[in-house]
Each structure stands twice: as structure tokens, then as C-alpha cells.
Scaffold this active site. Structure first.
Site, PDB file in Angstrom:
ATOM      1  N   ASP A 124      -0.084  19.340 -17.357  1.00  0.00           N
ATOM      2  CA  ASP A 124      -1.002  18.598 -17.720  1.00  0.00           C
ATOM      3  C   ASP A 124      -0.767  17.110 -17.500  1.00  0.00           C
ATOM      4  O   ASP A 124       0.079  17.039 -17.109  1.00  0.00           O
ATOM      5  CB  ASP A 124      -1.517  19.425 -19.220  1.00  0.00           C
TER       6      ASP A 124
ATOM      7  N   ASP B 208     -12.319  20.990 -17.116  1.00  0.00           N
ATOM      8  CA  ASP B 208     -12.383  22.218 -17.546  1.00  0.00           C
ATOM      9  C   ASP B 208     -13.640  22.841 -16.885  1.00  0.00           C
ATOM     10  O   ASP B 208     -14.961  21.941 -18.043  1.00  0.00           O
ATOM     11  CB  ASP B 208     -12.147  22.364 -18.953  1.00  0.00           C
TER      12      ASP B 208
HETATM   13  C1  GLA Z   1      -6.541  20.645 -20.834  1.00  0.00           C
HETATM   14  C2  GLA Z   1      -6.459  21.401 -19.376  1.00  0.00           C
HETATM   15  C3  GLA Z   1      -6.626  23.425 -19.572  1.00  0.00           C
HETATM   16  C4  GLA Z   1      -5.074  23.766 -21.187  1.00  0.00           C
HETATM   17  C5  GLA Z   1      -5.898  22.551 -22.050  1.00  0.00           C
HETATM   18  C6  GLA Z   1      -4.776  23.072 -22.865  1.00  0.00           C
HETATM   19  O1  GLA Z   1      -7.549  20.436 -21.017  1.00  0.00           O
HETATM   20  O2  GLA Z   1      -7.016  20.997 -18.361  1.00  0.00           O
HETATM   21  O3  GLA Z   1      -6.787  23.897 -18.200  1.00  0.00           O
HETATM   22  O4  GLA Z   1      -4.388  23.398 -19.862  1.00  0.00           O
HETATM   23  O5  GLA Z   1      -5.442  21.718 -21.429  1.00  0.00           O
HETATM   24  O6  GLA Z   1      -4.623  22.271 -24.165  1.00  0.00           O
END
Ligand code: GLA
Length: 600
Positions: A180, A267
């Protein structure tokens, strides 16, 4: 000679050496040759994740037949870590992963990984490319955040790339890592969690939604370094590296060199609009994907929110869209609670076969009118195309496409298999059409005969294309942020392709000062294209002249400086064909490789 000349020669030699280096010499060893499939706990559990919950889903993957259908990766997401010790080693949160407690203060996820492997599954883990993780910025109330001093809470890989990759892949034996990027985005000095002293200020290298204020080169450098450290631990390859920078920092332009999949958007949420947004972010980049490198519109929401058991039409549409664009199929629902009809959607073998077709071509949009969209994905079997007829809107609509747009012979017999309804019919009349309910997608496998047995458009085989240089740095920032530098069947601006004043349906749209590589692998005899510069609403008149060049395995095959060029060159034996459209340095402009075609 004066020293100035020496340094000039040195510079030129360096440039030449770079130009002739095998492209992507540093790329990760081949893995994820088809889009990765598996499950990730984030969409269902956020940081409330535990070994028990994950193992229950793993068991369900097996008992429901989903593992056999291809869903093999069982991934851990954010929340697994307790702290980073003074010696740099990361400690596991054993309250959530009891099997990680080796007593005597040592923790290890190896037993957990071994259990998954013993079930015939693969294991994935999660880290961040910065010093801190997403949950630490976004899930402040989570009981499962890293603990300890400011330094102990720095669980991200920054500065610990080698040590962490040795731990995750050497000692613990994971097969997959999602990396990430919140550590590069969410720890700027004025954030409350930084001002309070909980976390060290860092960056920003990524300013979400503002690529011009981000530092794409630095972001790329960090992912490149992590990928190198991972390759050093696993020189034999066979692992998957997932880059999670949400489409920021021009990630699609460079991620394929280091990772196997990269997020193209923020997301996904369990709503139709969010799903469509993420879908588009990947669907508009067909020329960036191929075996080992995939656009990732995020995990599936099938079974959740507007895609749950009460919304099976939407669930099938979502699944169809991910399948047709060769997106990774990482399930997100709690499978232990998913109703059978949702599991059936996830497990539909014919849909999965479209997604997993070994040629690895991402589907290309061939029509988009109002709320209807038709996407065609070339499958490996000759004359075989997957077609998604999509209704994005809330009213019934009719979608249709001529066989000619699929480049199938209308005179030959054509069968159409509706993979959701499980029905096959013979096509009459040369046109594929479907009446679609609100938010419905009809997914078909069309089997016919190629219009010309010996030739195919490059835009039908996007997996064979690699973007070596995109010329996009010359664009004004607002366009740079919106345009896709290399496009199938349209210009980077989205405008229709035009060469010498004539519209062209099939071809590649690109920018001045771009270099594209086509993987021919010695399979073709001729390359043909009508190349031309294009005007655009945003940039104005067409560039006056471009140097069009074609190289076969670095040997010049064609060169002409002109606004347009008809190219027809023999390519027998050529493995890598390079298409160059060179203009003045720093010039912004559109070019089209109209009708770009390879024949056998
Ligand atoms: C980010 C990523 C998600 C998830 C969260 C975890 O937002 O894009 O897919 O992994 O972090 O905190």
C-alpha cells in the site's frame, strides 16, 4: 579533445546503451501469467481480522469449490502487525494470529502460511511502501493498530525493504504481497496524527487526486527498490507483487515494470457508482495489461452492499466486468455467510475462463452510447471473442454490435454462448444484440471464423503491446491527469482516430514522442499501418510532422518524416517490433497508428 566532448560522448553512449537495453530488463520474473484470483479480508472485516476468520473462509473456498475454480490466494490485509522491534523485525499481533506465537517472545506467520499451503492454497500478506500504514491514518479507532513508541509503530517497509522482504518471503514463505502507499500520502506535517507526535512526518510523495503535486518519480523509485529486494529473496520468481497506489502518481505508466498488478483507482465501495468508477479506471487502459501485469480496479464487492444476494443482477454485472477486462479476481465478501447463489456467481467456470484466458488480452471497448457499452476480449482460440453487453444505467436498454467490429466473418457459422444463462445459439444476421434490464450485463462467448485468417489488428491483441515511452510529460497537467497516453481504437483524449482526414475504427492512439513495443515472437510476416498526426480539441492543430520509425529487434525497418505515413514492412522472424513517433523534444500532440495490423 576537450573534456566537454568526452562528457558529451559519455552521455551519448549512456543514452544509446539505454535505448538498446532489452526492454524491462529489471522486470520481476514471470508470475501471475493470468489475473490473480483469491480472497482478501479487507472488504469484510477491515482491521477486525483474525486467523480464525481467515481460516474459516479458506475452508469455505475449498468446500464451495472456489479453490478448484481458481481462487487460490488467501491474503492478509492491514492489521496483522503489532510493532517493529529495535532490531527491525516486525512482531505479529498474536491475539489475532495465535499460531504466530512461538513462545519466548518470537512471533512468526510461518505456521499460518504452512497451514494454507497444506490446504493447497497460497498465502498473501500486506505492507506499506512508506513508514506507516493506512489503518494508522484512517482507522484511528481500531483496537488493532500497531503499538509502542513512534519508531516501533513504523511498520511500513520504508528503510526496511530488504529485511522485510526476507522476513515475509524468506522466513515466512508468503507467495503474494500487497504494498500500500498511505505512508507516502497521509503523514504530512499538518495532519492531526502527525502533529500529536504519534507518527513521524513524511512526504507527501502522493497528493491524492493531484498528480502535479505528487512526486511520481520518487514513488516509482521506492516500488522499484522494494521489487528488487523481493527479487533478491526469490530469484526463482513465482511470487506476486501488488502495487496499491490507487491510480495516483501515474502508476499505470510504470507499475508493470515492478509489479504484477496495480490499483487504478481509490477503494471500491459496495455501491453501483463506485463499482463503475473503479471499472472505468481499469477498462480505459487495455494496452497496459498482459500476462504478468494487470490493471487492478480493486477487490470484488460481489456478495456485499448493492452486489449482495438481493442484487444478483448487479453481482453478475460486476463479475462480468472484472472478467472481461482481465482484472484480478480477489473476492472480498465473508464467504462463510454468502448465500449459494452468490457463491455460484463467483464460481461460474465459464466466466472465470474468460478472465483467465491464457492470451491475457484485456477487453477493449468497441461502442459506448449513453448507458450502454460493448467490450470485446480476444480469446486464445482462433475466432473466439468474449463480448460484454453492459447496461450501466437504471432503465432498460438495448445493446448491439456488428460481427464486423469483432472482425469475424459474417458469412461463416457463428455460435453465441450466453455464459450466465448457459445457452448456446447460432447467430443470424451478422449482428449481436441484447435487451438489457437495468444494470444488467450479458456476457457472451462468440465463436466464429476470423474475417481474415491471416491477419489481426494490434488493438485486438492488447497484451502484445508495451508502452516504452508515452510522451505524456509534455502534456499540460490537467490533460496529463485525465488522458490515457496510449489507447486502443481512440486517441489518448478519447476522440475518434483520424488519419489524413479519414476516420479510422481500429488502431492505436498515442502521443508525440512515444515508443511502443509489440511482442511478435517471430509469429508474423508483415506489419501494416496508416500512421498520421491528429488534431484535437484540447491541443489544437495536428503536429506538422513526425519522424515515424519502425524497428524490428532494434534494426531499422522504416523511417519517414511526414504528417502521415503508409507503412507496410516485412517482419518475418522479428521478436520485438518497436513503433516510434518522434517529434520536437517536449512537444505535445496526438498520433494515430491507424489500422495497425499484423499478418501471418
Ligand atoms: C488502503 C487500500 C485498501 C486496504 C486499506 C487497509 O485503503 O487501498 O485496499 O488495504 O488501505 O488499511
Amino acid at each position: 579533445m576537450n573534456p566537454g566532448i568526452y562528457s558529451q560522448i559519455r552521455r551519448m553512449t549512456a543514452v544509446l546503451a539505454l535505448a538498446f537495453l532489452p526492454a524491462f530488463a529489471g522486470a520481476a520474473p514471470q508470475a501471475a501469467l493470468t489475473p490473480p484470483m483469491g480472497w482478501n479480508p479487507w472488504n469484510a472485516f477491515r482491521t477486525e481480522v483474525s486467523e480464525d476468520k481467515i481460516m474459516a473462509v479458506a475452508a469455505k473456498l475449498k468446500s464451495a469449490g472456489l479453490a478448484d475454480a481458481g481462487y487460490r490466494y488467501v491474503n492478509i490485509d492491514d492489521g496483522w502487525w503489532l510493532k517493529r522491534r529495535a532490531n527491525g523485525r516486525i512482531e505479529v499481533r498474536t491475539s489475532m494470529f495465535p499460531s504466530a506465537d512461538l513462545k519466548g517472545g518470537k512471533t512468526s506467520l510461518r505456521p499460518f502460511v504452512d497451514r494454507l499451503h497444506a490446504m493447497g492454497l497460497k498465502a498473501g500478506i500486506y505492507t506499506d511502501i512508506g513508514r506507516n500504514a493506512c489503518s494508522q491514518a484512517w482507522d484511528a479507532k481500531s483496537p488493532n493498530l500497531p503499538v509502542g513508541t513512534q519508531l516501533e509503530r513504523e511498520v511500513g517497509a520504508y528503510g526496511f525493504e530488504a529485511q522485510d522482504m526476507r522476513l515475509l518471503f524468506g522466513e515466512w514463505n508468503f507467495d503474494y504481497v500487497k504494498v500500500d502507499a498511505c505512508g507516502l500520502a497521509d503523514y504530512v506535517a499538518d495532519k492531526p496524527h502527525v502533529r500529536s507526535g504519534s507518527y513521524r512526518a513524511f512526504g507527501p510523495f502522493i497528493v491524492r487526486g493531484e498528480p502535479e503535486r505528487s512526486n511520481p518519480r520518487e514513488v516509482e523509485k521506492l516500488y522499484a527498490q522494494l521489487s528488487r529486494e523481493l527479487a533478491a529473496v526469490r530469484p526463482q520468481g513465482g511470487y506476486v507483487l501488488s502495487i496499491c497506489a490507487w491510480g495516483e502518481a501515474h502508476v499505470s505508466d510504470w507499475a508493470g515494470k515492478y509489479g504484477n498488478l496495480w490499483r487504478t483507482s481509490p477503494d471500491i465501495r459496495g455501491t453501483w457508482d463506485s463499482m463503475l468508477h473503479n471499472f472505468d479506471s481499469a477498462a480505459e487502459r487495455p494496452l497496459y495489461a498482459g500476462p504478468g501485469r494487470w490493471n487492478d480496479p480493486d477487490m470484488l464487492k460481489v456478495g456485499i452492499g448493492e452486489f449482495d444476494g438481493a442484487h444478483l443482477t448487479e453481482a453478475r454485472a460486476h463479475m462480468s466486468m472484472w472478467a472481461i477486462i482481465a482484472a484480478p479476481l480477489i473476492l472480498g465478501a465473508d464467504l462463510t455467510r454468502a448465500p449459494q447463489d452468490v457463491l455460484d456467481i463467483m464460481g461460474n467456470r465459464e466466466v472465470i475462463a474468460i478472465n483467465q484466458d491464457p492470451a491475457g488480452h484485456q477487453g477493449v471497448t468497441v461502442t459506448r452510447e449513453g448507458d450502454t457499452q460493448v467490450i470485446v476480449k480476444t480469446l486464445s482460440r482462433p475466432g473466439s471473442k468474449a463480448v460484454a453487453l453492459i447496461n450501466r444505467g437504471s432503465n432498460p436498454s438495448r445493446a448491439a454490435v456488428d460481427l464486423a467490429r469483432l472482425h469475424l466473418d459474417p458469412a461463416a457459422r457463428v455460435t453465441v454462448r450466453d455464459v450466465w444463462r448457459g445457452r448456446t445459439s447460432t447467430l443470424e444476421g451478422g449482428r449481436i444484440a441484447a435487451d438489457l434490464g437495468p444494470r444488467e450485463t450479458v456476457l457472451l462467448v462468440v465463436q466464429g471464423s476470423p474475417r481474415r485468417l491471416d491477419a489481426a489488428y494490434v488493438s485486438e491483441m492488447p497484451a502484445r503491446v508495451r508502452v516504452l515511452a508515452d510522451g505524456a510529460d509534455a502534456l499540460p497537467p490537467a490533460l496529463r491527469a485525465r488522458w490515457v497516453p496510449v489507447q486502443a481504437n481512440s486517441a489518448p483524449s478519447g476522440e475518434a482516430l483520424v488519419v489524413a482526414g479519414k476516420p479510422v475504427l481500429d488502431g492505436i492512439g498515442a502521443l508525440v514522442n512515444s515508443r511502443l513495443e509489440l511482442r511478435l515472437d517471430g509469429e508474423f510476416k508483415r506489419f501494416r499501418a496508416s500512421a498520421g498526426t491528429m488534431a484535437s480539441a484540447a491541443l489544437g492543430a495536428a503536429p506538422k510532422s513526425v519522424s515515424w520509425r519502425v524497428y524490428g529487434d532494434a534494426k531499422p525497418l522504416f523511417a519517414r518524416s511526414a504528417p502521415d505515413a503508409a507503412i507496410d514492412v516485412p517482419v518475418a522472424g522479428v521478436r520485438r517490433l518497436e513503433l516510434v513517433a518522434e517529434g520536437a523534444p517536449g512537444a505535445a500532440g496526438l498520433v494515430a497508428w491507424g489500422g495497425a495490423e499484423l499478418s501471418r
